[in-house]
Design an enzyme around this catalytic site. Structure first.
Site, PDB file in Angstrom:
ATOM      1  N   HIS A 196      36.185  43.899  49.922  1.00  8.13           N
ATOM      2  CA  HIS A 196      37.264  44.020  50.897  1.00  8.13           C
ATOM      3  C   HIS A 196      37.697  45.479  51.028  1.00  8.13           C
ATOM      4  O   HIS A 196      37.777  46.027  52.131  1.00  8.13           O
ATOM      5  CB  HIS A 196      38.423  43.136  50.434  1.00  8.13           C
ATOM      6  CG  HIS A 196      39.574  43.032  51.386  1.00  8.13           C
ATOM      7  ND1 HIS A 196      40.504  42.018  51.282  1.00  8.13           N
ATOM      8  CD2 HIS A 196      39.981  43.775  52.426  1.00  8.13           C
ATOM      9  CE1 HIS A 196      41.421  42.162  52.230  1.00  8.13           C
ATOM     10  NE2 HIS A 196      41.121  43.234  52.933  1.00  8.13           N
ATOM     11  N   TRP A 243      48.465  44.611  47.291  1.00  9.83           N
ATOM     12  CA  TRP A 243      47.191  43.957  47.624  1.00  9.83           C
ATOM     13  C   TRP A 243      46.404  43.587  46.365  1.00  9.83           C
ATOM     14  O   TRP A 243      45.732  42.559  46.325  1.00  9.83           O
ATOM     15  CB  TRP A 243      46.367  44.889  48.519  1.00  9.83           C
ATOM     16  CG  TRP A 243      44.988  44.397  48.785  1.00  9.83           C
ATOM     17  CD1 TRP A 243      44.605  43.495  49.743  1.00  9.83           C
ATOM     18  CD2 TRP A 243      43.807  44.754  48.076  1.00  9.83           C
ATOM     19  NE1 TRP A 243      43.247  43.275  49.670  1.00  9.83           N
ATOM     20  CE2 TRP A 243      42.732  44.043  48.662  1.00  9.83           C
ATOM     21  CE3 TRP A 243      43.532  45.621  47.015  1.00  9.83           C
ATOM     22  CZ2 TRP A 243      41.416  44.164  48.218  1.00  9.83           C
ATOM     23  CZ3 TRP A 243      42.227  45.738  46.561  1.00  9.83           C
ATOM     24  CH2 TRP A 243      41.190  45.019  47.163  1.00  9.83           C
ATOM     25  N   ASP A 303      46.393  42.021  43.090  1.00 11.96           N
ATOM     26  CA  ASP A 303      47.246  41.085  42.355  1.00 11.96           C
ATOM     27  C   ASP A 303      47.281  41.356  40.864  1.00 11.96           C
ATOM     28  O   ASP A 303      48.074  40.724  40.143  1.00 11.96           O
ATOM     29  CB  ASP A 303      46.774  39.648  42.586  1.00 11.96           C
ATOM     30  CG  ASP A 303      47.167  39.129  43.959  1.00 11.96           C
ATOM     31  OD1 ASP A 303      48.283  39.441  44.413  1.00 11.96           O
ATOM     32  OD2 ASP A 303      46.360  38.412  44.581  1.00 11.96           O
TER      33      ASP A 303
END
Length: 792
Positions: free
Chosen positions: A634, A480, A482
């Site tokens: 997030h 998740w 990067d």
């Protein structure tokens, strides 16, 4: 400092000061034809694709940040004074110019008052249409007759593809051709086909026009002071090459208290014939460019969004939470679903497609609202899974050809991509009750086909087939995050815990399908990887983040930087891969080292030097920025879920409030971006910009925070048998109420908290009948239902 307020009754955010810290925008339209519009009328429009279907030009990261846009100028013919219907681009002094901007769901209204003239500019895109309305109502509020000139202005692209238009100037500057035909300004270029756009108006006669941008603006001028407006006349220019615009000039005489309405239409298509299934501009103007039809279309947009949002409405003691969940948060989840990460003032158009992990997660929050659209998108993403089980990193819906795509090499896969299918597909099945969906046969991206059930198992097999030296899931190109590159032999604890969670979901589905062999297979796989987690992943007080190809650990107390990471610890709890004791210790460590007043940071301490053991591209970011110790919103949602699973409602709610946009409505100078939508990240404590948020709107924060709030804090989540009600709330709350639509039935759920606990259900009643446990069985629901839950 406050720049506006929430108008919950009208589902609007009202901006009372246009000089916001950053551009505060709204989205218009649909996946057919869409647009962005800011609080100062900046923005752009596009047909089907923000990257390859650009109609209005945008120069990103310019000064001002949101120009050009959709502008209407008014000029007093008596003295030559001029202003714009939105505060910018002319920018009259705010002690003389009054401005109110009302961002609604799918529309924006600009109200202004200057020198005895008030205007109302309404911009929106009708449902299912490939054109946009600009409606300008002009009222003379003075006692004398006024003579006004009105000029429109928008800067057109020369080429549909945004990069070709902005960068390949030796080509794009020579293809544009404009003409004036039957009252319409018409755009034509020769990029692949004769694609056209048109611009026209009703409500007044056209006195003059311009289609050459530079002739309308004038040399060394800008949209703030166009020479045509200053002179009071356009030059009737017809652009051939260079740069094009759409300016129509009209004049009005207004008696005291008189109002005139001008309606402008900008659209895609041919002026006089059908083009690619779109009606002609001439017929569109004839049918739509009148006040009655405009009002009908606007009412239709408002009704559509009212229906979309009706599926989940809340009333809690937190008014800011209510404003967000009932209107703006839900709206943002739909916008993110529509445009993924490709269309904003941040994303210029390079990400013109659907990122696999992003798109699959985005569906989680809107399944209850638009299940048919979710099913179609989920089908698409399943056909972008390769036969090996992994997901293609980027899916381009307009050109995607299932069964004929080239599978990426193993080092290009992201280890988490396809694992999200387990969560999203099960959520879809549980929300709709459609277990037969798992029997649908869909092709893989590269070759072969399988049932959706088999697709899900293949996603798990992809992880099983790509484990590292320690028996944990490989990191591959990235998980998740990067910016963490663990490679084809290094291992990701994030993906390992996501895999563990996927096994639990697949086991549930297998049980519902009556496949006991797969239930047992999941149990064996879970036991095997749990043993490796216990052996290699616990660092004493928290879980490590990963193990590199060199065998070095990331997220360990033995390092001086990046000692603890958020993602692996929250997913250890969410997946059930942590023991009860480990779960509490890990989340306490998260609270101690990562939590701040503005949200939970991604790692601590931030990295300042390369790690010789781990390939970290996040080192390019200063400490506190983005993945390097920033507050990635997030992942904050996962911290909320983890705390709810531990029954700690006070802490979960504190985390929720820390990055809740509406919380900063009266302190907008801190967060800076829109106080009505979530952002990708907030600058972390090591940053001199600590507390400032960036990259709003198109972010996974929207979907997962919606899930964290509705399914875990409020605790209302679907399962195949019905709805589970299992809230985890702050102890200070007396309770809350939710109206929820579920499988065609209406539920009013009232939760009472007389003992002021954070977690626990004392009783549950459906329509006056006491139920055992936390489940509202779907087969006992009536058309209208009353649910009473008492915590204790």
């Amino acid at each position: 400092m406050q720049y506006g307020y929430f108008d919950d009754q009208n589902r609007e955010y009202v901006i009372t000061r246009p000089d916001t810290p950053r551009s505060w925008l709204n989205y218009l339209g649909s996946r057919l034809y869409g647009g962005i519009i800011t609080n100062n009328a900046g923005g752009y429009s596009f047909y089907k694709s923000g990257g390859t279907g650009r109609l209005l030009r945008m120069r990103f990261n310019g000064v001002p940040a949101d120009q050009p846009g959709r502008y209407l100028y008014l000029r007093d013919e008596a003295n030559g004074d001029y202003w714009s219907a939105s505060w910018q681009p002319v920018g009259k002094p705010l002690d003389q110019y009054h401005s109110t901007v009302r961002h609604g769901l799918g529309y924006t209204v600009f109200e202004s008052a200057y020198n005895g003239i008030s205007t109302t500019l309404t911009c929106f895109i009708p449902h299912g249409q490939a054109f946009e309305y600009w409606s300008l109502a002009i009222t003379n509020t003075g006692s004398n007759t006024r003579h006004l000139a009105v000029f429109s202005y928008a800067e057109l692209t020369n080429e549909w593809h945004f990069r070709q238009d902005l960068e390949n100037l030796q080509y794009s500057q020579y293809i544009i051709q404009m003409r004036y035909q039957d009252g319409l300004l018409v755009r034509r270029n020769y990029a692949g086909e004769w694609a056209e756009g048109y611009f026209g108006m009703t409500g007044a006669d056209v006195v003059s026009f311009d289609t050459d941008r530079d002739l309308f603006l004038g040399q060394y001028r800008s949209p703030a002071n166009p020479i045509a407006v200053e002179k009071g006349i356009c030059s009737n220019s017809l652009a051939v090459g260079d740069n094009a615009c759409t300016s129509l000039h009209s004049t009005l005489e207004l008696a005291p208290n008189e109002t005139r309405q001008l309606i402008y239409i900008l659209g895609v298509g041919s002026p006089d014939k059908e083009w690619q299934g779109l009606p002609s501009g001439k017929s569109t103007l004839a049918e739509f460019a009148n006040p009655t039809r405009l009002d009908q279309e606007l009412a239709s947009i408002k009704a559509e969004w009212r229906d979309h949002l009706a599926g989940f409405q809340v009333h809690t003691p937190d008014a800011e939470l209510n404003s967000m969940v009932n209107v703006w948060h839900a709206y943002q989840t739909h916008i993110t679903f529509n445009w993924s990460r490709g269309v904003s003032l941040i994303e210029a158009g390079d990400r013109d497609g659907l990122g696999y992990r992003d798109t699959v997660q985005d569906m989680l929050s809107i399944t209850h609202s638009i299940p048919e659209a979710v099913e179609a998108r989920l089908d698409l993403m399943l056909t972008a899974q390769t036969s090996a089980g992994g997901g293609m990193p980027l899916v381009k819906p307009l050109t995607h050809k299932p069964g004929h795509e080239a599978a990426p090499p193993i080092e290009k896969y992201r280890s988490d991509d396809a694992l999200w299918l387990l969560l999203t597909t099960s959520n879809f099945v549980y929300e709709t009750g459609n277990l037969a969906y798992l029997d649908k046969v869909l092709p893989y991206a590269d070759k072969g086909e399988a049932t959706i059930y088999e697709h899900l198992k293949q996603a798990l097999l992809f992880s099983i087939n790509h484990k590292g030296n320690n028996g944990l899931v490989q990191g591959l190109a990235a998980d998740w995050n990067d910016c963490i590159h663990l490679g084809t032999t290094g291992e990701s604890l994030f993906s390992t815990f996501l895999f563990y969670a996927g096994l639990q979901r697949f086991s549930q589905l297998a049980s519902y399908m009556g496949n006991q062999a797969d239930v047992e297979w999941c149990a064996a796989q879970a036991a095997e990887i749990k043993a490796q987690i216990d052996r290699h992943a616990w660092d004493g007080k928290w879980f490590i983040r990963g193990i590199s190809e060199k065998g070095g650990k990331l997220g360990t107390h033995t390092k001086t930087e990046g000692q603890i990471y958020l993602e692996s610890n929250v997913w250890a709890v969410i997946s059930g891969g942590a023991s009860d004791e480990q779960a509490v210790q890990a989340m306490d460590a998260v609270h101690q080292y990562l939590a701040t007043e503005y949200g939970v940071m991604l790692c601590h301490p931030a990295h300042t030097h390369p790690d010789p053991d781990v390939n970290l591209s996040l080192i390019v970011f200063p400490p506190g920025h983005k993945e390097n110790g920033g507050i990635f919103c997030h992942s904050n949602s996962w911290a909320i879920v983890a705390e709810c699973l531990l029954g700690r409602g006070d802490r979960a709610y504190k985390y929720y409030r820390s990055y809740l946009p509406a919380r900063y409505n009266t302190e907008a100078e801190i967060r800076q971006v829109e106080p009505y939508v979530y952002s990708q990240f907030t600058h972390g404590k090591p940053s001199p910009r600590f507390g400032q948020s960036r990259n709003p709107w198109l972010t996974g924060t929207a979907s997962w925070t919606y899930i964290a709030l509705t399914q875990y804090i409020l605790g209302i989540r679907p399962t195949l048998e019905g709805l589970i009600v299992d809230p985890c709330i702050p102890a200070a709350w007396d309770g809350f109420e939710v109206t929820r639509q579920f499988r065609g039935k209406q539920l009013t759920i009232r939760v009472r908290n007389p003992q002021h606990v954070q977690y626990g259900i004392q009783s549950l009643a459906l329509n006056g009948q006491r139920l055992n446990g936390k489940l509202i069985p779907a087969d006992q629901l009536q058309a209208e239902n009353e649910v009473v839950v008492v915590m204790g």
